[in-house]
Design a protein around this motif. Structure first.
Motif, mmCIF file in Angstrom:
data_model
loop_
_atom_site.group_PDB
_atom_site.id
_atom_site.type_symbol
_atom_site.label_atom_id
_atom_site.label_comp_id
_atom_site.label_asym_id
_atom_site.label_seq_id
_atom_site.Cartn_x
_atom_site.Cartn_y
_atom_site.Cartn_z
ATOM 1 N N ASN A 137 -5.873 5.755 -11.311
ATOM 2 C CA ASN A 137 -6.429 4.484 -10.853
ATOM 3 C C ASN A 137 -7.793 4.649 -10.183
ATOM 4 N N GLY A 138 -8.315 5.863 -10.190
ATOM 5 C CA GLY A 138 -9.617 6.115 -9.590
ATOM 6 C C GLY A 138 -9.592 6.229 -8.080
ATOM 7 N N ILE A 139 -8.414 6.493 -7.522
ATOM 8 C CA ILE A 139 -8.276 6.662 -6.074
ATOM 9 C C ILE A 139 -8.034 8.138 -5.767
ATOM 10 N N MET A 188 -11.110 4.329 -1.882
ATOM 11 C CA MET A 188 -10.012 4.558 -0.943
ATOM 12 C C MET A 188 -9.663 6.039 -0.969
ATOM 13 N N VAL A 189 -9.119 6.515 0.149
ATOM 14 C CA VAL A 189 -8.591 7.875 0.217
ATOM 15 C C VAL A 189 -7.169 7.799 0.744
ATOM 16 N N PHE A 190 -6.238 8.472 0.044
ATOM 17 C CA PHE A 190 -4.838 8.525 0.444
ATOM 18 C C PHE A 190 -4.514 9.914 0.995
ATOM 19 N N LEU A 191 -3.494 9.972 1.842
ATOM 20 C CA LEU A 191 -2.919 11.243 2.254
ATOM 21 C C LEU A 191 -1.535 11.001 2.824
ATOM 22 N N VAL A 192 -0.753 12.065 2.958
ATOM 23 C CA VAL A 192 0.511 12.001 3.692
ATOM 24 C C VAL A 192 0.428 13.019 4.815
ATOM 25 N N ALA A 193 1.005 12.679 5.964
ATOM 26 C CA ALA A 193 0.830 13.505 7.155
ATOM 27 C C ALA A 193 2.105 13.562 7.971
ATOM 28 N N SER A 194 2.269 14.664 8.682
ATOM 29 C CA SER A 194 3.353 14.778 9.647
ATOM 30 C C SER A 194 3.090 13.838 10.816
ATOM 31 N N MET A 254 0.819 -1.210 0.000
ATOM 32 C CA MET A 254 0.000 0.000 0.000
ATOM 33 C C MET A 254 0.856 1.265 0.000
ATOM 34 N N ASN A 255 2.010 1.221 0.702
ATOM 35 C CA ASN A 255 2.871 2.401 0.757
ATOM 36 C C ASN A 255 3.290 2.839 -0.640
ATOM 37 N N LYS A 256 3.641 1.880 -1.505
ATOM 38 C CA LYS A 256 4.049 2.220 -2.872
ATOM 39 C C LYS A 256 2.922 2.891 -3.635
ATOM 40 N N GLN A 257 1.695 2.427 -3.425
ATOM 41 C CA GLN A 257 0.547 3.025 -4.105
ATOM 42 C C GLN A 257 0.322 4.460 -3.650
ATOM 43 N N ILE A 258 0.453 4.686 -2.357
ATOM 44 C CA ILE A 258 0.229 6.035 -1.820
ATOM 45 C C ILE A 258 1.290 6.995 -2.339
ATOM 46 N N ILE A 259 2.547 6.568 -2.318
ATOM 47 C CA ILE A 259 3.634 7.422 -2.798
ATOM 48 C C ILE A 259 3.523 7.645 -4.305
ATOM 49 N N SER A 284 -14.399 12.856 -2.197
ATOM 50 C CA SER A 284 -13.776 11.649 -2.758
ATOM 51 C C SER A 284 -14.826 10.569 -3.009
ATOM 52 N N ILE A 285 -15.731 10.410 -2.052
ATOM 53 C CA ILE A 285 -16.800 9.412 -2.185
ATOM 54 C C ILE A 285 -17.697 9.751 -3.374
#
Length: 242
Positions: free
Chosen positions: A172-174, A210-216, A1-6, A203-204
């Motif tokens: 990819n529709g995410i 699915m919803v992705f994000l990056v966070a501190s 999953m990490n690879k997909q998010i990045i 998003s919905i």
């Protein structure tokens, strides 16, 4: 999953680069560098077996490419950078959440406004720059208006717009939610949480499961409470020394 998010994040940076005529694909890496050194100035998609790291160093020193390289968790890439005078400058968490059977009915959509004009783009840029303490130029924000797979929003508080956020639907529709920020004087009022929930609803509506994000690290705790899970890290490196 990490690879997909990045990969989602790198795709966003590439799209912003294309919309601002600042995307470049080189042998072994890509970079986006909007002028004047605005978000998201970044080098990414490093290919260890292809990149000429000495040439990258030279071009960073001349200002031709950004002095910020984003990498997913990859020991080979990290070793290459650290052995060539690059130091880690930040690390953010790659997070995701399923939207199955999820929708926030209590969101008042009148509290949010779509960025669809130069005036609103200027407000978004000002709010984002103040929230994140790096430059988000109005010209970059304006280039993203009315794009099919991107929406930028401002959060309203009386007659002010102290919060911001955006949603990006990838190939990819995410959906990913990004640039969620609140000016310092309005923090602690729950505006960031409201914006996050609003963007999840958007998003919905795009049929994203699915919803992705990056966070501190600080943001990670907040997003965990909303149902997000952490799958890895994105680490940034900058060139130091000669």
């Amino acid at each position: 999953m990490n690879k997909q998010i990045i990969a989602h994040l790198f795709e966003l940076w590439e799209q912003i680069g294309k919309h601002t005529d600042s995307f470049n694909k080189e042998r072994g890496f890509a970079f986006t560098k909007p002028e004047p050194d605005s978000w998201p100035s970044k080098v990414y998609n490093i290919e260890v077996d292809q990149i000429n790291i000495k040439d990258v160093q030279r071009r960073i020193r001349t200002g031709e490419i950004p002095n910020s390289i984003g990498i997913p968790e990859c020991e080979n890439t990290k070793q290459l950078l650290e052995s060539n005078n690059f130091c880690s400058t930040s690390k953010v968490k790659a997070m995701a959440m399923s939207t199955e059977q999820l929708y926030y009915d209590d969101i008042d959509e009148s509290e949010f406004t779509l960025v669809d004009s130069r005036k609103k783009a200027r407000i978004f840029a000002k709010t984002a720059s103040a929230s994140f303490r790096y430059l988000v130029d109005t010209s970059v924000v304006q280039s993203l208006i009315n794009k099919e797979n991107m929406q930028l929003f401002l959060g309203r508080c009386k007659d002010d717009f102290p919060s911001c956020g955006m949603v990006y639907l990838d190939q990819n529709g995410i959906s990913g939610i990004h640039m969620i920020g609140t000016r310092a004087e309005f923090q602690g009022l729950g505006m960031g949480k409201k914006m996050t929930r609003f963007l999840i609803n958007q998003s919905i509506k795009s049929n994203s499961n699915m919803v992705f994000l990056v966070a501190s690290e600080a943001g990670e705790r907040i997003y965990h409470k909303l149902g997000f899970s952490t799958y890895g890290n994105l680490e940034s490196f900058s060139l130091t020394g000669p």
